[in-house]
Design a protein around this motif. Structure first.
Motif, short mmCIF file in Angstrom:
data_model
loop_
_atom_site.label_atom_id
_atom_site.label_comp_id
_atom_site.label_asym_id
_atom_site.label_seq_id
_atom_site.Cartn_x
_atom_site.Cartn_y
_atom_site.Cartn_z
N ASP A 56 0.83 -1.20 0.00
CA ASP A 56 0.00 0.00 0.00
C ASP A 56 0.88 1.26 0.00
N ALA A 57 1.96 1.25 0.77
CA ALA A 57 2.87 2.40 0.80
C ALA A 57 3.51 2.60 -0.57
N ARG A 58 3.93 1.50 -1.22
CA ARG A 58 4.50 1.61 -2.57
C ARG A 58 3.46 2.15 -3.54
N TYR A 59 2.23 1.64 -3.43
CA TYR A 59 1.16 2.11 -4.31
C TYR A 59 0.92 3.61 -4.13
N GLN A 60 0.90 4.08 -2.91
CA GLN A 60 0.66 5.50 -2.66
C GLN A 60 1.75 6.37 -3.30
N ARG A 61 3.00 5.89 -3.27
CA ARG A 61 4.08 6.64 -3.92
C ARG A 61 3.88 6.65 -5.43
N ILE A 62 3.48 5.53 -5.99
CA ILE A 62 3.24 5.46 -7.44
C ILE A 62 2.02 6.30 -7.80
N ARG A 63 0.97 6.22 -7.02
CA ARG A 63 -0.27 6.96 -7.31
C ARG A 63 -0.01 8.46 -7.39
N ALA A 64 0.92 8.96 -6.58
CA ALA A 64 1.24 10.38 -6.59
C ALA A 64 1.85 10.83 -7.93
N LEU A 65 2.35 9.88 -8.70
CA LEU A 65 2.97 10.18 -9.99
C LEU A 65 1.98 10.11 -11.15
N LEU A 66 0.74 9.71 -10.84
CA LEU A 66 -0.26 9.47 -11.88
C LEU A 66 -1.32 10.56 -11.91
N GLU A 67 -1.91 10.76 -13.08
CA GLU A 67 -3.00 11.73 -13.23
C GLU A 67 -4.29 11.24 -12.60
N ARG A 68 -4.48 9.94 -12.57
CA ARG A 68 -5.71 9.36 -12.00
C ARG A 68 -5.41 7.93 -11.54
N ASP A 69 -6.37 7.33 -10.87
CA ASP A 69 -6.19 5.95 -10.41
C ASP A 69 -5.94 5.03 -11.60
N PRO A 70 -5.10 4.02 -11.41
CA PRO A 70 -4.88 3.05 -12.48
C PRO A 70 -6.16 2.26 -12.76
N GLU A 71 -6.22 1.71 -13.94
CA GLU A 71 -7.29 0.79 -14.32
C GLU A 71 -6.69 -0.62 -14.20
N TRP A 72 -7.19 -1.42 -13.24
CA TRP A 72 -6.61 -2.72 -12.93
C TRP A 72 -7.40 -3.85 -13.58
N HIS A 73 -6.68 -4.86 -14.05
CA HIS A 73 -7.28 -6.07 -14.61
C HIS A 73 -6.50 -7.26 -14.07
N ASP A 74 -7.01 -7.86 -12.99
CA ASP A 74 -6.36 -8.99 -12.34
C ASP A 74 -6.86 -10.30 -12.92
N GLY A 75 -5.99 -11.32 -12.93
CA GLY A 75 -6.46 -12.61 -13.39
C GLY A 75 -5.39 -13.68 -13.43
N GLU A 76 -5.87 -14.89 -13.65
CA GLU A 76 -5.03 -16.08 -13.78
C GLU A 76 -4.38 -16.08 -15.17
N ILE A 77 -3.12 -16.41 -15.22
CA ILE A 77 -2.42 -16.51 -16.49
C ILE A 77 -2.64 -17.91 -17.02
N VAL A 78 -3.34 -18.01 -18.14
CA VAL A 78 -3.70 -19.33 -18.67
C VAL A 78 -2.81 -19.77 -19.83
N PHE A 79 -1.97 -18.87 -20.36
CA PHE A 79 -1.04 -19.24 -21.41
C PHE A 79 0.14 -18.27 -21.39
N GLY A 80 1.29 -18.80 -21.68
CA GLY A 80 2.48 -17.99 -21.83
C GLY A 80 3.51 -18.80 -22.60
N SER A 81 4.38 -18.13 -23.29
CA SER A 81 5.45 -18.84 -23.99
C SER A 81 6.67 -17.94 -24.08
N ARG A 82 7.78 -18.54 -24.34
CA ARG A 82 9.03 -17.82 -24.55
C ARG A 82 9.50 -18.15 -25.95
N VAL A 83 9.93 -17.15 -26.66
CA VAL A 83 10.45 -17.37 -28.00
C VAL A 83 11.87 -17.93 -27.84
N PRO A 84 12.11 -19.10 -28.43
CA PRO A 84 13.45 -19.68 -28.29
C PRO A 84 14.51 -18.84 -28.99
#
Length: 104
Positions: A74-102
């Motif tokens: 929360d303390a880190r978020y408050q420091r970041i929030r002070a640098l922003l014009e408005r509250d962030p838009e958050w989208h939380d979720g489970e990662i169901v796919f990912g890959s690495r390019v060899p």
């Protein structure tokens, strides 16, 4: 039960001149050794240099929520929030796919 990675994608609108400070705050997070933290990415949009998307990955939902609910985060978020014009838009979720390019 299979554990999957979990995380968030956030849309940020950074105040003019605060981009370097935002990056410094995010770099500070990297060295903390937050339990469960896997990766963090920050994208600056070509269409608007003050609009960013942040991607944060955790090993699972439990470690993500433990961090999100901690007073330290929360303390880190408050420091970041002070640098922003408005509250962030958050989208939380489970990662169901990912890959690495060899490497070629």
């Amino acid at each position: 039960m299979r554990q999957t990675m979990y995380g968030t994608v956030a849309r940020l609108r950074v105040k003019p001149g605060m981009e370097s400070a935002l990056i410094q705050e995010l770099q500070a997070f990297d060295v903390l050794g937050v339990p469960g933290a896997v990766a963090e990415y920050l994208y600056r949009m070509d269409t608007n240099p003050h609009e960013y998307y942040m991607v944060v990955l955790f090993q699972d939902g439990a470690t993500y929520r433990a961090n999100a609910g901690s007073p330290e985060q929360d303390a880190r978020y408050q420091r970041i929030r002070a640098l922003l014009e408005r509250d962030p838009e958050w989208h939380d979720g489970e990662i169901v796919f990912g890959s690495r390019v060899p490497s070629v």
